[in-house]
Design an enzyme around this catalytic site. Structure first.
Site, short mmCIF file in Angstrom:
data_model
loop_
_atom_site.label_atom_id
_atom_site.label_comp_id
_atom_site.label_asym_id
_atom_site.label_seq_id
_atom_site.Cartn_x
_atom_site.Cartn_y
_atom_site.Cartn_z
N ASP A 112 6.67 -3.09 -16.64
CA ASP A 112 7.56 -2.01 -17.07
C ASP A 112 8.98 -2.57 -17.14
OD1 ASP A 112 8.49 -2.06 -14.46
OD2 ASP A 112 7.91 0.00 -13.97
N GLY A 168 3.02 1.03 -8.05
CA GLY A 168 2.62 1.96 -9.09
C GLY A 168 1.58 1.33 -10.01
N HIS A 206 -12.80 -12.94 -1.39
CA HIS A 206 -13.61 -11.91 -0.72
C HIS A 206 -13.84 -10.68 -1.58
CE1 HIS A 206 -12.83 -13.23 3.74
NE2 HIS A 206 -13.19 -14.24 2.95
N ARG A 230 -22.45 -10.67 1.88
CA ARG A 230 -21.72 -9.58 2.56
C ARG A 230 -20.56 -9.06 1.71
NH1 ARG A 230 -19.34 -14.18 4.53
NH2 ARG A 230 -17.20 -14.06 5.32
C1 RB5 Z 1 10.55 1.96 -11.94
O1 RB5 Z 1 11.86 2.29 -11.61
C2 RB5 Z 1 9.73 1.78 -10.67
O2 RB5 Z 1 9.45 3.02 -10.11
C3 RB5 Z 1 8.47 1.03 -10.99
O3 RB5 Z 1 8.79 -0.20 -11.55
C4 RB5 Z 1 7.54 0.70 -9.84
O4 RB5 Z 1 8.22 0.10 -8.79
C5 RB5 Z 1 6.64 1.78 -9.40
O5 RB5 Z 1 5.79 1.59 -8.53
#
Ligand code: RB5
Length: 148
Positions: free
Chosen positions: A8, A70, A98, A133
């Site tokens: 992102d 995220g 693993h 396992r």
């Molecule tokens: C974006 O500002 C930020 O929230 C994103 O890059 C990330 O860290 C989310 O988990």
């Protein structure tokens, strides 16, 4: 071997460094992330990378946002994805050995370029051990996906 990479707006510069590193190692990189100066939402990049991994177009995926968190949450919603959010190489290596992880996530606001490249090396350079396992536990993860 093809590797899909996504990011992102928190990570376009680090993405370019990782992409160049992978290409130097001989990998073909499919870049679905946003460019420097653009803004994008991490779930979109995560889905674009993970769909290429589960379809078999790419062997691995690498996802970079601010924290890596995220991206890992979104990636792990895709059936068949085992995404590891790592900031040190021990976990990156064990995620392969693993857990047979197929996606590596990390944060551009957490790790510097040197650590990021070490994480990538540890991840792509480690094979799944294949031990019974570990396979049994991965089967249980797949069963959780099926039940929910
Ligand atoms: C974006 O500002 C930020 O929230 C994103 O890059 C990330 O860290 C989310 O988990």
């Amino acid at each position: 071997m093809k590797i899909a990479i996504g990011n992102d707006h928190a990570a376009p510069e680090l993405k370019l460094a990782v992409k160049a590193h992978l290409e130097d190692m001989g990998y073909e990189v499919v870049d679905v992330g946003c460019a420097v100066g653009e803004r994008c939402d991490y779930p979109d990049a995560a889905e674009a990378v993970c769909s290429r991994v589960v379809s078999g177009v790419c062997r691995f995926g690498i996802l970079i946002c601010g924290t890596g968190l995220g991206m890992s949450y979104a990636a792990n919603k895709v059936n068949g994805i085992r995404a590891a959010c790592c900031s040190e190489t021990f976990s990156a290596r064990l995620s392969r050995e693993h857990n047979d992880a197929n996606v590596l996530c990390f944060g551009a606001r957490v790790v510097g370029e040197g650590t990021a490249l070490d994480l990538v090396d540890a991840f792509v350079g480690t094979e799944f051990s294949g031990d019974e396992r570990h396979r049994r536990r991965l089967d249980k993860i797949a069963a959780i996906e099926s039940r929910n």
